[in-house]
Design a protein around this motif. Sequence first.
Motif, mmCIF file in Angstrom:
data_model
loop_
_atom_site.group_PDB
_atom_site.id
_atom_site.type_symbol
_atom_site.label_atom_id
_atom_site.label_comp_id
_atom_site.label_asym_id
_atom_site.label_seq_id
_atom_site.Cartn_x
_atom_site.Cartn_y
_atom_site.Cartn_z
ATOM 1 N N ILE A 105 6.928 25.434 -44.959
ATOM 2 C CA ILE A 105 6.708 25.529 -46.402
ATOM 3 C C ILE A 105 7.635 26.565 -47.020
ATOM 4 N N LEU A 106 7.803 27.699 -46.313
ATOM 5 C CA LEU A 106 8.602 28.804 -46.837
ATOM 6 C C LEU A 106 10.084 28.681 -46.516
ATOM 7 N N ALA A 107 10.485 27.585 -45.879
ATOM 8 C CA ALA A 107 11.905 27.366 -45.587
ATOM 9 C C ALA A 107 12.705 27.312 -46.887
ATOM 10 N N LYS A 108 13.947 27.740 -46.816
ATOM 11 C CA LYS A 108 14.788 27.871 -48.008
ATOM 12 C C LYS A 108 14.908 26.562 -48.784
ATOM 13 N N ASP A 109 15.163 25.458 -48.101
ATOM 14 C CA ASP A 109 15.359 24.170 -48.781
ATOM 15 C C ASP A 109 14.099 23.744 -49.519
ATOM 16 N N ASN A 110 12.949 23.902 -48.858
ATOM 17 C CA ASN A 110 11.692 23.489 -49.488
ATOM 18 C C ASN A 110 11.367 24.356 -50.700
ATOM 19 N N MET A 111 11.555 25.664 -50.579
ATOM 20 C CA MET A 111 11.263 26.567 -51.689
ATOM 21 C C MET A 111 12.224 26.343 -52.850
ATOM 22 N N LEU A 112 13.483 26.095 -52.549
ATOM 23 C CA LEU A 112 14.463 25.854 -53.613
ATOM 24 C C LEU A 112 14.138 24.571 -54.368
ATOM 25 N N ASN A 113 13.713 23.557 -53.620
ATOM 26 C CA ASN A 113 13.314 22.298 -54.246
ATOM 27 C C ASN A 113 12.094 22.512 -55.141
ATOM 28 N N ALA A 114 11.142 23.306 -54.667
ATOM 29 C CA ALA A 114 9.942 23.616 -55.462
ATOM 30 C C ALA A 114 10.320 24.381 -56.729
ATOM 31 N N LEU A 115 11.228 25.326 -56.592
ATOM 32 C CA LEU A 115 11.672 26.113 -57.747
ATOM 33 C C LEU A 115 12.310 25.220 -58.806
ATOM 34 N N LYS A 116 13.158 24.293 -58.369
ATOM 35 C CA LYS A 116 13.831 23.396 -59.317
ATOM 36 C C LYS A 116 12.829 22.508 -60.053
ATOM 37 N N LYS A 117 11.797 22.045 -59.339
ATOM 38 C CA LYS A 117 10.795 21.188 -59.983
ATOM 39 C C LYS A 117 9.971 21.967 -61.012
ATOM 40 N N GLU A 121 11.691 40.166 -55.903
ATOM 41 C CA GLU A 121 10.370 40.259 -55.273
ATOM 42 C C GLU A 121 10.133 39.298 -54.103
ATOM 43 N N TRP A 122 11.047 38.345 -53.864
ATOM 44 C CA TRP A 122 10.749 37.290 -52.889
ATOM 45 C C TRP A 122 10.484 37.833 -51.482
ATOM 46 N N ILE A 123 11.192 38.869 -51.084
ATOM 47 C CA ILE A 123 10.967 39.426 -49.735
ATOM 48 C C ILE A 123 9.516 39.865 -49.577
ATOM 49 N N HIS A 124 8.987 40.541 -50.588
ATOM 50 C CA HIS A 124 7.598 41.019 -50.524
ATOM 51 C C HIS A 124 6.605 39.856 -50.622
ATOM 52 N N ILE A 125 6.926 38.869 -51.481
ATOM 53 C CA ILE A 125 6.047 37.692 -51.632
ATOM 54 C C ILE A 125 5.962 36.926 -50.318
ATOM 55 N N LYS A 126 7.124 36.689 -49.705
ATOM 56 C CA LYS A 126 7.164 35.936 -48.448
ATOM 57 C C LYS A 126 6.438 36.688 -47.343
ATOM 58 N N GLN A 130 3.727 24.210 -55.484
ATOM 59 C CA GLN A 130 4.613 23.051 -55.391
ATOM 60 C C GLN A 130 5.195 22.932 -53.988
ATOM 61 N N ALA A 131 5.573 24.053 -53.395
ATOM 62 C CA ALA A 131 6.116 24.047 -52.032
ATOM 63 C C ALA A 131 5.070 23.561 -51.025
ATOM 64 N N VAL A 132 3.828 24.019 -51.181
ATOM 65 C CA VAL A 132 2.736 23.571 -50.302
ATOM 66 C C VAL A 132 2.481 22.085 -50.517
ATOM 67 N N SER A 133 2.459 21.674 -51.776
ATOM 68 C CA SER A 133 2.193 20.272 -52.111
ATOM 69 C C SER A 133 3.214 19.337 -51.492
ATOM 70 N N GLN A 134 4.473 19.740 -51.495
ATOM 71 C CA GLN A 134 5.529 18.889 -50.927
ATOM 72 C C GLN A 134 5.295 18.632 -49.442
ATOM 73 N N LYS A 135 4.881 19.643 -48.716
ATOM 74 C CA LYS A 135 4.658 19.478 -47.282
ATOM 75 C C LYS A 135 3.345 18.742 -46.990
ATOM 76 N N LEU A 136 2.311 19.018 -47.777
ATOM 77 C CA LEU A 136 1.046 18.287 -47.577
ATOM 78 C C LEU A 136 1.229 16.806 -47.887
ATOM 79 N N THR A 137 2.010 16.508 -48.911
ATOM 80 C CA THR A 137 2.279 15.109 -49.255
ATOM 81 C C THR A 137 2.982 14.403 -48.095
ATOM 82 N N ALA A 138 3.945 15.084 -47.488
ATOM 83 C CA ALA A 138 4.669 14.487 -46.357
ATOM 84 C C ALA A 138 3.733 14.210 -45.181
#
Length: 467
Positions: free
Chosen positions: A55-67, A92-97, A137-145
């Motif tokens: 879920i926290l992988a760069k590609d998935n998070m970037l896709n979530a951010l764009k949406k 803040e992303w380092i602390h959030i992650k 959104q990032a969680v939703s993308q992986k749960l949907t898959a």
Amino acid sequence: MASSKDMQRKQKISYESCPGKVAVQPQGYPGAPSISMAQTKTNFRGKQYQLLDSILAKDNMLNALKKVEANKGAPGIDGMDVSSLRKNLKEEWIHIKSGLLSGTYKPMPVREVKIPKPNGGIRTLGIPTVQDRMIQQAVSQKLTAIFDKDFSEYSYGFRPNRSAHDAVLKAREYIEQGYKWVVDIDIEKFFDRVNHDMLMARVARKVKDRRVLKLVRAYLSAGTMINGVVIEKEKGAPQGGPLSPVLSNILLDDLDKELGRRGHRFCRYADDCNIYLKSKRAAERTYESIVKFIETRLKLKVNKSKSAVNIAYRIKFLGYSYYVSKKGKVNLRLGQGVAKRQRDKIRQITRRNRGRSLDSIISEINVAMTGFINYFKLADMMEFLIKLESWIRRKLRVIVWKHWKKTRTKFRKLLSMGLSTEQAGMAWSRKKYWRLSKTPQLNTVMGVAYFRDKGLINLVERYSLIR
């Protein structure tokens, strides 16, 4: 059954503290399979136990951010808007992650927004912060898959490559086959009544990463801020976040499976479900048994005042209604009240006292009508659009006439647009705006061509092109 707070307390127990030979079952998720510590250590490296990392992988998070950026939307309780999200993440992303990986991340409460429903009543939306929207959104993308491939083919809401149009066309297919009696099920305040334990049990059937389960439950119980006070949630899923649609499909998949097991023909779009049968008696029997299933097995409440058994031509499904043409074919038309609501929307946009320029008003009309036509393109509505288009032009003439203000300005403008001195003399008329908007003079100089040059879309042409 244990309370929500007790369950959350149990989730915080370190799994390393459990004896190696004792089977450990995720607390708070009834129905989840038991997993021994030996199994946990062996399988934790597997994909299903590394879901949070995925879920926290760069590609998935970037896709979530764009949406999230594309969807825009209002800020949450922190006031941060979508345009500020990227800049905030850089800092803040380092602390959030880190908080997400360690399980210490706490979602912020949602901001409550009440909007009127088209048919009366109030719909309550929960608006998460833009940061939480991105994570959801990032969680939703992986749960949907994970879950989508096993969902029913007759479930159409909030799923990849499926739409309301698919549901409407499938329903028409059933009616053409002779299934003309419909059990129309309306679940009352679905998103307010979702049982957290039942929902998490169903998520845990396929999600084995306890960190993800904990995060999903945290979003369910984040609460709502009302007048500065946080109201905790023990049931319900906030309607307005990216995670709610996939969670609703996970819970209602049990209903789909039950309908499929019984051999029923049905279409479901989110919490709107129609079941199609050949006789009134069979429909009434099905209605009683399905209502019982929903209320006892899923712990939801059916709105009896809006749920009914009816002939297919008397119901509205996702805004559409059905009728039989002279040739005996089942066709689609606008559902009851849809045309009136759209006219009311245009009426609001074209209010004379809004103080907006003609260009901005036309732009708003174009957006509203483009969305309307794109959604209702399956309906036979040519006659409605012809009348609506004429009415819109008349409303715009009123705005132009008012913008000109002074009599001399009106007279000069009419002369410049090709009217004779005698015809332009209407500038001194004492008649009301609405009456003047239909005069031959204004109808001539401010007709189809005039507003086309101003950028107004031609509704009939647009409808004809996409049909």
